[in-house]
Design a protein around this motif. Structure first.
Motif, PDB file in Angstrom:
ATOM      1  N   PRO A 116       0.820  -1.213   0.000  1.00  0.00           N
ATOM      2  CA  PRO A 116       0.000   0.000   0.000  1.00  0.00           C
ATOM      3  C   PRO A 116       0.853   1.261   0.000  1.00  0.00           C
ATOM      4  CG  PRO A 116       0.022  -0.976   2.172  1.00  0.00           C
ATOM      5  CD  PRO A 116       0.772  -1.909   1.270  1.00  0.00           C
ATOM      6  N   ARG A 117       0.370   2.252  -0.693  1.00  0.00           N
ATOM      7  CA  ARG A 117       1.001   3.559  -0.702  1.00  0.00           C
ATOM      8  C   ARG A 117      -0.111   4.582  -0.510  1.00  0.00           C
ATOM      9  NH1 ARG A 117       4.964   6.225  -5.245  1.00  0.00           N
ATOM     10  NH2 ARG A 117       5.311   8.140  -4.114  1.00  0.00           N
ATOM     11  N   PHE A 118       0.102   5.485   0.416  1.00  0.00           N
ATOM     12  CA  PHE A 118      -0.900   6.505   0.676  1.00  0.00           C
ATOM     13  C   PHE A 118      -0.436   7.832   0.102  1.00  0.00           C
ATOM     14  CE2 PHE A 118      -1.540   3.365   4.030  1.00  0.00           C
ATOM     15  CZ  PHE A 118      -2.901   3.127   3.896  1.00  0.00           C
ATOM     16  N   VAL A 119      -1.399   8.568  -0.449  1.00  0.00           N
ATOM     17  CA  VAL A 119      -1.148   9.873  -1.038  1.00  0.00           C
ATOM     18  C   VAL A 119      -2.117  10.858  -0.401  1.00  0.00           C
ATOM     19  CG1 VAL A 119      -1.150  11.220  -3.178  1.00  0.00           C
ATOM     20  CG2 VAL A 119      -0.427   8.820  -3.219  1.00  0.00           C
ATOM     21  N   ARG A 120      -1.629  12.048  -0.090  1.00  0.00           N
ATOM     22  CA  ARG A 120      -2.462  13.106   0.492  1.00  0.00           C
ATOM     23  C   ARG A 120      -2.674  14.194  -0.546  1.00  0.00           C
ATOM     24  NH1 ARG A 120      -3.921  14.477   5.414  1.00  0.00           N
ATOM     25  NH2 ARG A 120      -2.507  12.969   6.359  1.00  0.00           N
ATOM     26  N   LEU A 121      -3.934  14.541  -0.759  1.00  0.00           N
ATOM     27  CA  LEU A 121      -4.297  15.668  -1.618  1.00  0.00           C
ATOM     28  C   LEU A 121      -4.801  16.778  -0.710  1.00  0.00           C
ATOM     29  CD1 LEU A 121      -5.022  17.194  -4.218  1.00  0.00           C
ATOM     30  CD2 LEU A 121      -7.170  15.902  -4.259  1.00  0.00           C
ATOM     31  N   SER A 122      -4.096  17.890  -0.711  1.00  0.00           N
ATOM     32  CA  SER A 122      -4.516  19.069   0.046  1.00  0.00           C
ATOM     33  C   SER A 122      -5.218  20.003  -0.929  1.00  0.00           C
ATOM     34  CB  SER A 122      -3.302  19.759   0.685  1.00  0.00           C
ATOM     35  OG  SER A 122      -2.657  18.877   1.567  1.00  0.00           O
ATOM     36  N   PRO A 123      -6.561  19.991  -0.941  1.00  0.00           N
ATOM     37  CA  PRO A 123      -7.284  20.769  -1.945  1.00  0.00           C
ATOM     38  C   PRO A 123      -7.157  22.277  -1.737  1.00  0.00           C
ATOM     39  CG  PRO A 123      -8.744  19.201  -0.841  1.00  0.00           C
ATOM     40  CD  PRO A 123      -7.464  19.230  -0.093  1.00  0.00           C
ATOM     41  N   THR A 124      -6.859  22.972  -2.813  1.00  0.00           N
ATOM     42  CA  THR A 124      -6.889  24.436  -2.782  1.00  0.00           C
ATOM     43  C   THR A 124      -8.191  24.941  -3.392  1.00  0.00           C
ATOM     44  OG1 THR A 124      -5.629  24.482  -4.847  1.00  0.00           O
ATOM     45  CG2 THR A 124      -4.389  24.725  -2.814  1.00  0.00           C
ATOM     46  N   ILE A 125      -8.781  24.134  -4.262  1.00  0.00           N
ATOM     47  CA  ILE A 125     -10.061  24.477  -4.880  1.00  0.00           C
ATOM     48  C   ILE A 125     -10.995  23.282  -4.711  1.00  0.00           C
ATOM     49  CG2 ILE A 125     -11.249  25.064  -7.025  1.00  0.00           C
ATOM     50  CD1 ILE A 125      -8.518  26.086  -8.067  1.00  0.00           C
ATOM     51  N   ILE A 126     -12.198  23.544  -4.225  1.00  0.00           N
ATOM     52  CA  ILE A 126     -13.242  22.514  -4.164  1.00  0.00           C
ATOM     53  C   ILE A 126     -14.512  23.128  -4.725  1.00  0.00           C
ATOM     54  CG2 ILE A 126     -14.639  20.982  -2.738  1.00  0.00           C
ATOM     55  CD1 ILE A 126     -12.426  20.848  -0.725  1.00  0.00           C
ATOM     56  N   THR A 127     -15.067  22.477  -5.739  1.00  0.00           N
ATOM     57  CA  THR A 127     -16.310  22.945  -6.327  1.00  0.00           C
ATOM     58  C   THR A 127     -17.301  21.790  -6.382  1.00  0.00           C
ATOM     59  OG1 THR A 127     -15.563  22.441  -8.574  1.00  0.00           O
ATOM     60  CG2 THR A 127     -15.150  24.675  -7.759  1.00  0.00           C
ATOM     61  N   GLY A 128     -18.567  22.131  -6.393  1.00  0.00           N
ATOM     62  CA  GLY A 128     -19.574  21.079  -6.443  1.00  0.00           C
ATOM     63  C   GLY A 128     -20.899  21.590  -6.977  1.00  0.00           C
ATOM     64  N   LEU A 129     -21.698  20.648  -7.432  1.00  0.00           N
ATOM     65  CA  LEU A 129     -23.006  20.962  -7.994  1.00  0.00           C
ATOM     66  C   LEU A 129     -23.979  19.865  -7.588  1.00  0.00           C
ATOM     67  CD1 LEU A 129     -24.452  22.930  -9.995  1.00  0.00           C
ATOM     68  CD2 LEU A 129     -23.919  21.257 -11.769  1.00  0.00           C
ATOM     69  N   ARG A 130     -25.184  20.271  -7.202  1.00  0.00           N
ATOM     70  CA  ARG A 130     -26.258  19.325  -6.900  1.00  0.00           C
ATOM     71  C   ARG A 130     -27.395  19.577  -7.879  1.00  0.00           C
ATOM     72  NH1 ARG A 130     -27.522  16.431  -2.380  1.00  0.00           N
ATOM     73  NH2 ARG A 130     -26.138  17.655  -1.063  1.00  0.00           N
ATOM     74  N   ILE A 131     -27.929  18.506  -8.464  1.00  0.00           N
ATOM     75  CA  ILE A 131     -29.066  18.585  -9.379  1.00  0.00           C
ATOM     76  C   ILE A 131     -30.255  17.914  -8.694  1.00  0.00           C
ATOM     77  CG2 ILE A 131     -29.984  17.914 -11.638  1.00  0.00           C
ATOM     78  CD1 ILE A 131     -27.619  19.837 -11.835  1.00  0.00           C
ATOM     79  N   THR A 132     -31.376  18.615  -8.641  1.00  0.00           N
ATOM     80  CA  THR A 132     -32.596  18.060  -8.066  1.00  0.00           C
ATOM     81  C   THR A 132     -33.751  18.282  -9.040  1.00  0.00           C
ATOM     82  OG1 THR A 132     -33.125  20.136  -6.931  1.00  0.00           O
ATOM     83  CG2 THR A 132     -31.868  18.489  -5.688  1.00  0.00           C
TER      84      THR A 132
END
Length: 136
Positions: A116-132
């Motif tokens: 196993p190898r673990f990788v860390r992603l430190s997000p600088t941008i997070i975007t999202g969309l919800r469709i209803t």
């Protein structure tokens, strides 16, 4: 009759949705072309930690690289769902204490081969969309 609505998600809403899933896609460049690869992951203090193996395309490509990470959930029957994309710097977790902490997150391997190898992603941008869909 139903009407489709889209809602841009806040960072807090995105992080909540990221915490609700276990499989995402790492989006990176391979031979100058974009590719998306599934990985198992968990959130750790706002960072995305995912597991790979030492010889996978993901592990070999990620050493201080900017990547995107996508998670979504789609209800095909209703045509509703959400999608979150996090972008930031990916760094391999090589410190033994960091590796132990990552192992304690309980991330199951998507593909079980090699160490196993673990990788860390430190997000600088997070975007999202919800469709209803809502009744009209």
């Amino acid at each position: 009759m139903y009407e489709r609505h889209s809602h841009t998600l806040s960072r807090a809403e995105c992080e909540e949705l990221l915490a609700s899933a276990k499989i995402g896609r790492v989006i990176l460049t391979e031979q100058a072309l974009p590719t998306a690869l599934p990985v198992a992951y968990a959130l750790d203090s706002g960072d995305i930690v995912f597991r790979s193996n030492d010889t996978s395309k993901v592990a070999l490509a990620l050493d201080g690289t900017v990547i995107a990470f996508q998670v979504d959930h789609i209800d095909e029957h209703r045509g509703a769902g959400w999608s979150v994309v996090a972008t930031g710097l990916a760094t391999p977790m090589t410190d033994p204490d960091d590796q132990q902490r990552a192992a304690e997150l309980g991330i199951q391997a998507w593909v079980d081969s090699g160490g196993p190898r673990f990788v860390r992603l430190s997000p600088t941008i997070i975007t999202g969309l919800r469709i209803t869909y809502q009744p009209v």
